[in-house]
Design a protein around this motif. Structure first.
Motif, PDB file in Angstrom:
ATOM      1  N   ARG A   5      26.463 -29.830  -5.992  1.00  0.00           N
ATOM      2  CA  ARG A   5      27.710 -29.519  -6.711  1.00  0.00           C
ATOM      3  C   ARG A   5      28.618 -30.751  -6.766  1.00  0.00           C
ATOM      4  NH1 ARG A   5      31.878 -24.931  -4.701  1.00  0.00           N
ATOM      5  NH2 ARG A   5      32.017 -26.385  -2.956  1.00  0.00           N
ATOM      6  N   GLU A   6      28.665 -31.486  -5.661  1.00  0.00           N
ATOM      7  CA  GLU A   6      29.494 -32.701  -5.604  1.00  0.00           C
ATOM      8  C   GLU A   6      29.023 -33.718  -6.651  1.00  0.00           C
ATOM      9  OE1 GLU A   6      32.713 -34.596  -4.468  1.00  0.00           O
ATOM     10  OE2 GLU A   6      32.155 -32.685  -3.567  1.00  0.00           O
ATOM     11  N   LEU A   7      27.695 -33.870  -6.782  1.00  0.00           N
ATOM     12  CA  LEU A   7      27.140 -34.775  -7.791  1.00  0.00           C
ATOM     13  C   LEU A   7      27.494 -34.303  -9.198  1.00  0.00           C
ATOM     14  CD1 LEU A   7      23.574 -35.780  -6.543  1.00  0.00           C
ATOM     15  CD2 LEU A   7      25.420 -37.325  -7.162  1.00  0.00           C
ATOM     16  N   PHE A   8      27.400 -32.994  -9.414  1.00  0.00           N
ATOM     17  CA  PHE A   8      27.753 -32.400 -10.709  1.00  0.00           C
ATOM     18  C   PHE A   8      29.202 -32.723 -11.056  1.00  0.00           C
ATOM     19  CE2 PHE A   8      29.535 -28.876 -13.202  1.00  0.00           C
ATOM     20  CZ  PHE A   8      28.614 -28.748 -14.232  1.00  0.00           C
ATOM     21  N   LEU A   9      30.111 -32.537 -10.090  1.00  0.00           N
ATOM     22  CA  LEU A   9      31.538 -32.814 -10.307  1.00  0.00           C
ATOM     23  C   LEU A   9      31.775 -34.297 -10.619  1.00  0.00           C
ATOM     24  CD1 LEU A   9      33.098 -30.603  -7.473  1.00  0.00           C
ATOM     25  CD2 LEU A   9      33.167 -30.168  -9.932  1.00  0.00           C
ATOM     26  N   MET A  10      31.025 -35.154  -9.936  1.00  0.00           N
ATOM     27  CA  MET A  10      31.147 -36.590 -10.220  1.00  0.00           C
ATOM     28  C   MET A  10      30.657 -36.904 -11.628  1.00  0.00           C
ATOM     29  SD  MET A  10      29.981 -38.549  -6.790  1.00  0.00           S
ATOM     30  CE  MET A  10      30.885 -38.393  -5.273  1.00  0.00           C
TER      31      MET A  10
ATOM     32  N   ILE B  72      20.921 -33.655 -16.396  1.00  0.00           N
ATOM     33  CA  ILE B  72      20.632 -34.797 -15.511  1.00  0.00           C
ATOM     34  C   ILE B  72      20.114 -34.298 -14.171  1.00  0.00           C
ATOM     35  CG2 ILE B  72      21.653 -36.745 -14.236  1.00  0.00           C
ATOM     36  CD1 ILE B  72      23.667 -37.004 -16.631  1.00  0.00           C
ATOM     37  N   LEU B  73      20.773 -33.250 -13.625  1.00  0.00           N
ATOM     38  CA  LEU B  73      20.365 -32.707 -12.324  1.00  0.00           C
ATOM     39  C   LEU B  73      19.074 -31.898 -12.409  1.00  0.00           C
ATOM     40  CD1 LEU B  73      23.886 -31.762 -10.962  1.00  0.00           C
ATOM     41  CD2 LEU B  73      22.327 -33.434  -9.957  1.00  0.00           C
ATOM     42  N   SER B  74      18.626 -31.587 -13.626  1.00  0.00           N
ATOM     43  CA  SER B  74      17.332 -30.928 -13.794  1.00  0.00           C
ATOM     44  C   SER B  74      16.219 -31.972 -13.897  1.00  0.00           C
ATOM     45  CB  SER B  74      17.333 -30.048 -15.051  1.00  0.00           C
ATOM     46  OG  SER B  74      18.174 -28.934 -14.856  1.00  0.00           O
ATOM     47  N   ALA B  75      16.546 -33.118 -14.489  1.00  0.00           N
ATOM     48  CA  ALA B  75      15.547 -34.176 -14.664  1.00  0.00           C
ATOM     49  C   ALA B  75      15.340 -34.970 -13.376  1.00  0.00           C
ATOM     50  CB  ALA B  75      15.968 -35.107 -15.791  1.00  0.00           C
ATOM     51  N   LEU B  76      16.391 -35.076 -12.555  1.00  0.00           N
ATOM     52  CA  LEU B  76      16.324 -35.860 -11.310  1.00  0.00           C
ATOM     53  C   LEU B  76      16.844 -35.032 -10.147  1.00  0.00           C
ATOM     54  CD1 LEU B  76      18.051 -39.009 -12.826  1.00  0.00           C
ATOM     55  CD2 LEU B  76      15.630 -38.897 -12.253  1.00  0.00           C
TER      56      LEU B  76
ATOM     57  N   PRO C  20      18.879 -34.569  -6.547  1.00  0.00           N
ATOM     58  CA  PRO C  20      20.076 -35.277  -6.084  1.00  0.00           C
ATOM     59  C   PRO C  20      19.751 -36.627  -5.428  1.00  0.00           C
ATOM     60  CG  PRO C  20      20.307 -32.955  -5.617  1.00  0.00           C
ATOM     61  CD  PRO C  20      18.910 -33.146  -6.147  1.00  0.00           C
ATOM     62  N   ALA C  21      18.677 -36.661  -4.633  1.00  0.00           N
ATOM     63  CA  ALA C  21      18.294 -37.907  -3.962  1.00  0.00           C
ATOM     64  C   ALA C  21      17.863 -38.970  -4.980  1.00  0.00           C
ATOM     65  CB  ALA C  21      17.170 -37.646  -2.964  1.00  0.00           C
ATOM     66  N   GLU C  22      17.069 -38.534  -5.971  1.00  0.00           N
ATOM     67  CA  GLU C  22      16.620 -39.470  -7.017  1.00  0.00           C
ATOM     68  C   GLU C  22      17.804 -40.007  -7.808  1.00  0.00           C
ATOM     69  OE1 GLU C  22      12.199 -37.598  -8.060  1.00  0.00           O
ATOM     70  OE2 GLU C  22      13.982 -36.828  -9.057  1.00  0.00           O
TER      71      GLU C  22
ATOM     72  N   ILE D  39      28.759 -38.898  -0.535  1.00  0.00           N
ATOM     73  CA  ILE D  39      28.081 -37.592  -0.510  1.00  0.00           C
ATOM     74  C   ILE D  39      27.152 -37.470   0.689  1.00  0.00           C
ATOM     75  CG2 ILE D  39      26.552 -36.013  -1.774  1.00  0.00           C
ATOM     76  CD1 ILE D  39      27.525 -37.192  -4.326  1.00  0.00           C
ATOM     77  N   GLY D  40      26.492 -38.575   1.031  1.00  0.00           N
ATOM     78  CA  GLY D  40      25.607 -38.571   2.190  1.00  0.00           C
ATOM     79  C   GLY D  40      24.255 -37.925   1.949  1.00  0.00           C
ATOM     80  N   ILE D  41      23.683 -38.116   0.760  1.00  0.00           N
ATOM     81  CA  ILE D  41      22.336 -37.603   0.495  1.00  0.00           C
ATOM     82  C   ILE D  41      21.344 -38.688   0.869  1.00  0.00           C
ATOM     83  CG2 ILE D  41      20.708 -36.854  -1.301  1.00  0.00           C
ATOM     84  CD1 ILE D  41      23.082 -35.683  -2.799  1.00  0.00           C
TER      85      ILE D  41
END
Length: 198
Positions: free
Chosen positions: A68-73, A88-92, A94-96, A134-136
């Protein structure tokens, strides 16, 4: 503001989850990463982002706070809306995505539908310093699911791609080609590959 929705998962597709919370069914837009995380679960907890516009009230759900944090960014970047961020979050994973941004890999980011070179570069420039917060871990394990029947995967992948805004005919063609190359691929992998080819 809704922080999360916890309840029974009554319906799921690679793009949408319906969660029954005390008799109230919430239709929640999800990414492929979240779809992988909720597969086979009866009760789920999804962290929510509410997009309130004049013409719509849309819920986006995430299996983890980090996603969610990545989405907000992503949506804070000019030109990136909710559906593009979800794409974007479906293609990659969070770590990628964190790896792509921290390494400045605009070529890989550009392979996502709707992302041109300028947008990819803007995402990298604007988010490079923020993602460390984020710390992923860069090597987070990928979710895997047991293989389902070939035709089910085909239908589910095509349905997900049409829900994400692709035309049905090219989606069917691409999914067929991917399943010929990788007959054992799970549905989310098929969709991820298709997102890069369409």
């Amino acid at each position: 503001m809704i922080e999360y929705i916890k309840g029974e998962l009554v319906e799921e597709t690679p793009a949408l989850a319906v969660v029954d919370c005390n008799g109230l069914g919430y239709a929640i837009n999800i990414s492929l990463n979240t779809y992988s995380a909720v597969q086979g679960k009866r009760n789920v907890k999804l962290y929510i982002y509410e997009a309130i516009r004049e013409d719509a009230y849309v819920l986006y759900g995430f299996a983890t706070k980090e996603e969610r944090e990545l989405f907000l960014m992503l949506i804070s970047v000019s030109g990136i809306g909710g559906n593009t961020a979800r794409m974007i979050l479906s293609a990659l994973s969070p770590a990628e995505l964190c790896n792509v941004i921290s390494n400045g890999n605009d070529k890989l980011l550009k392979t996502v539908k709707g992302i041109g070179l300028k947008t990819a570069q803007r995402i990298i420039v604007e988010l490079k310093d923020k993602i460390s917060s984020i710390g992923i871990s860069p090597s987070a394990p990928a979710n895997t699911i047991s293989t389902v029947v070939h035709s089910e995967i085909y239908e589910e992948a095509v349905a997900a791609l049409t829900m994400l805004g692709f035309a049905q005919a090219p989606s069917q063609k691409v999914v067929s080609a991917i399943l010929k190359e990788e007959p054992e691929a799970p549905v989310e992998k098929v969709i991820k590959i298709a997102l890069k080819r369409l």
